[in-house]
Design an enzyme around this catalytic site. Structure first.
Site, PDB file in Angstrom:
ATOM      1  N   HIS A 165       0.908  -1.116  -0.068  1.00 45.64           N
ATOM      2  CA  HIS A 165      -0.210   0.099  -0.087  1.00 45.64           C
ATOM      3  C   HIS A 165       0.690   1.114  -0.109  1.00 45.64           C
ATOM      4  O   HIS A 165       0.138   2.226   0.078  1.00 45.64           O
ATOM      5  CB  HIS A 165      -1.011  -0.128   1.251  1.00 45.64           C
ATOM      6  CG  HIS A 165      -1.943  -1.019   1.197  1.00 45.64           C
ATOM      7  ND1 HIS A 165      -2.655  -1.384  -0.035  1.00 45.64           N
ATOM      8  CD2 HIS A 165      -2.232  -1.968   2.160  1.00 45.64           C
ATOM      9  CE1 HIS A 165      -3.757  -2.531   0.432  1.00 45.64           C
ATOM     10  NE2 HIS A 165      -3.120  -2.834   1.676  1.00 45.64           N
ATOM     11  N   ASP A 208      -2.929 -10.470  -2.178  1.00 42.57           N
ATOM     12  CA  ASP A 208      -3.465  -9.878  -0.711  1.00 42.57           C
ATOM     13  C   ASP A 208      -4.956  -9.567  -0.827  1.00 42.57           C
ATOM     14  O   ASP A 208      -5.545  -9.459  -1.948  1.00 42.57           O
ATOM     15  CB  ASP A 208      -2.665  -8.548  -0.362  1.00 42.57           C
ATOM     16  CG  ASP A 208      -3.038  -8.158   1.002  1.00 42.57           C
ATOM     17  OD1 ASP A 208      -2.132  -8.606   1.933  1.00 42.57           O
ATOM     18  OD2 ASP A 208      -4.049  -7.476   1.160  1.00 42.57           O
ATOM     19  N   HIS A 210      -6.570  -7.326   0.038  1.00 37.66           N
ATOM     20  CA  HIS A 210      -6.762  -5.577  -0.438  1.00 37.66           C
ATOM     21  C   HIS A 210      -5.785  -5.544  -1.644  1.00 37.66           C
ATOM     22  O   HIS A 210      -4.734  -5.781  -1.916  1.00 37.66           O
ATOM     23  CB  HIS A 210      -6.068  -4.921   0.716  1.00 37.66           C
ATOM     24  CG  HIS A 210      -6.821  -4.902   2.052  1.00 37.66           C
ATOM     25  ND1 HIS A 210      -6.466  -5.825   2.886  1.00 37.66           N
ATOM     26  CD2 HIS A 210      -8.104  -4.570   2.434  1.00 37.66           C
ATOM     27  CE1 HIS A 210      -7.187  -5.810   3.984  1.00 37.66           C
ATOM     28  NE2 HIS A 210      -8.356  -5.015   3.866  1.00 37.66           N
ATOM     29  N   ASP A 304      -4.687 -12.419   4.319  1.00 34.33           N
ATOM     30  CA  ASP A 304      -5.905 -11.869   4.848  1.00 34.33           C
ATOM     31  C   ASP A 304      -7.167 -12.385   3.885  1.00 34.33           C
ATOM     32  O   ASP A 304      -8.217 -12.054   4.203  1.00 34.33           O
ATOM     33  CB  ASP A 304      -5.747 -10.298   4.864  1.00 34.33           C
ATOM     34  CG  ASP A 304      -5.310  -9.460   3.829  1.00 34.33           C
ATOM     35  OD1 ASP A 304      -4.748 -10.166   3.082  1.00 34.33           O
ATOM     36  OD2 ASP A 304      -5.026  -8.361   4.098  1.00 34.33           O
TER      37      ASP A 304
HETATM   38 ZN   LIG Z   1      -4.454  -6.842   3.018  1.00 34.35          ZN
END
Ligand SMILES: [Zn+2]
Length: 361
Positions: A165, A208, A210, A304
């Site tokens: 990120h 991931d 996200h 995740d």
């Molecule tokens: Zn994540």
């Protein structure tokens, strides 16, 4: 299992640096995450631990703006040992607002959301995490690193804090320096006789929960790094966390066509995204990467997507990561670096082990 500088064994190298423990800003992203993985893998004879050996800050400023890296260092130095500093109101709109003068006020300039703080150890741990990724990249077969250790087809970097990120000039989402992007860029330039600027082709597969918004931003206008991300749909709650990740974001300029987002809406799968539902997205990602024909693959490995995770809402079982690894290995057959991203549950080490075993045979 001892920490060694040698990587001559036929076991899978695991890059790790205990310095990560000095970074803790009171979020889900805790020290126990990396320790859980390290404990699981370092006590298994199929792996051996390697300390970082690529430690050149120039590799970091090749991707991240120098004033951002300087900010992180100065801001962390400025804190007391037990202090945590966060952007508490709203991030600055750089196009419309001016950069504040004080280091303390600048956090809104350099952080784009309000959950990710910094503490005194954040800079040092982030740099160590970046070196863990870069050293892992250097071990890949054919990377021809100056250290001449490129003899492995599969390497795993226990990066903490995670990185996907982090953009070229901002932090957020528990990430400060983009470990996977640093490794991918390093690999594009890894030919020692590359004096004409010839670049090698590298694919990043981000699995991931996200979207890898930072990695996307960093390579958005480049055609030598193909970024593919499978993640929660930005149009649903939790998946929308970082505003990017839509399927029509395909890159720009020379990079047009070299960014592929595969957002997953659980409602399209009876609300349950298990491996059976995930497999189709994975196959699309792998097919696109195969057509790109990379020399190296970097996997941004977020756990995740697990059914055990408190943040992600997918439903992957531990053994499903073995299936993901097998599918990638069978189809792509390129030297692969796995970089740890998210995942916030006690099964991280087991899931990492499952993925690596799937990737290795
Ligand atoms: Zn994540």
């Amino acid at each position: 299992m001892s920490v060694t500088q040698s990587s001559t064994q036929k076991t899978i190298p695991i890059l790790y640096d205990p310095v990560h423990n000095i970074h803790d800003v009171g979020t889900f992203e805790k020290t126990e995450r990396a320790e859980n993985i390290f404990q699981r893998l370092s006590t298994d004879e199929r792996y051996h631990v390697v300390s970082s050996f690529v430690k050149d800050m120039n590799h970091i400023t090749a991707i991240h703006e120098k004033d951002y890296v300087d900010y992180l260092r100065l801001a962390c130095e400025d804190l007391q040992a037990d202090q945590i500093h966060r952007c508490e109101i709203v991030a600055y709109d750089r196009a419309k607002q001016r950069k504040p003068k004080s280091i303390k006020a600048q956090i809104g300039w350099y952080c784009y959301e309000t959950t990710t703080g910094i503490c005194k150890g954040t800079y040092e741990a982030s740099v160590a995490s970046a070196f863990v990724a870069l050293s892992g990249a250097s071990l890949l077969r054919g990377s021809n690193s100056v250290e001449d250790r490129g003899e492995h087809d599969l390497v795993y970097s226990i990066c903490r804090p995670p990185g996907h990120h982090a953009t070229s000039s901002r932090f957020g989402g528990f990430c400060y320096l983009n470990n996977a992007a640093l490794a991918a860029h390093y690999l594009t330039r890894s030919k020692p006789d590359d004096r004409n600027g010839e670049k090698r082709r590298v694919a990043v597969l981000d699995i991931d929960y996200h979207g890898g918004n930072g990695t996307q931003e960093i390579f958005y206008d480049r055609d030598d790094v193909f970024v593919v991300s499978i993640h929660g749909d930005p149009d649903i709650w939790l998946g929308e966390l970082y505003f990017w990740g839509y399927s029509d974001e395909i890159g720009e300029g020379p990079g047009k066509g070299f960014n592929l987002n595969l957002p997953v809406d659980p409602q399209d799968h009876g609300a349950v995204v298990d491996y059976k539902a995930y497999e189709g997205y994975l196959d699309r990602a792998i097919k696109a990467i195969r057509e790109f024909s990379p020399e190296f693959l970097v996997i941004s490995f977020g756990v995740d997507t697990s059914v055990h995770d408190p943040l992600g809402i997918f439903a992957m079982q531990n053994e499903d990561y073995h299936k993901i690894g097998s599918r990638v290995r069978e189809t792509l057959k390129v030297p692969t670096l796995v970089v740890q991203e998210g995942g916030y549950h006690p099964h991280l080490g087991e899931c990492a082990h499952q993925l690596l075993q799937g990737l290795s045979k």
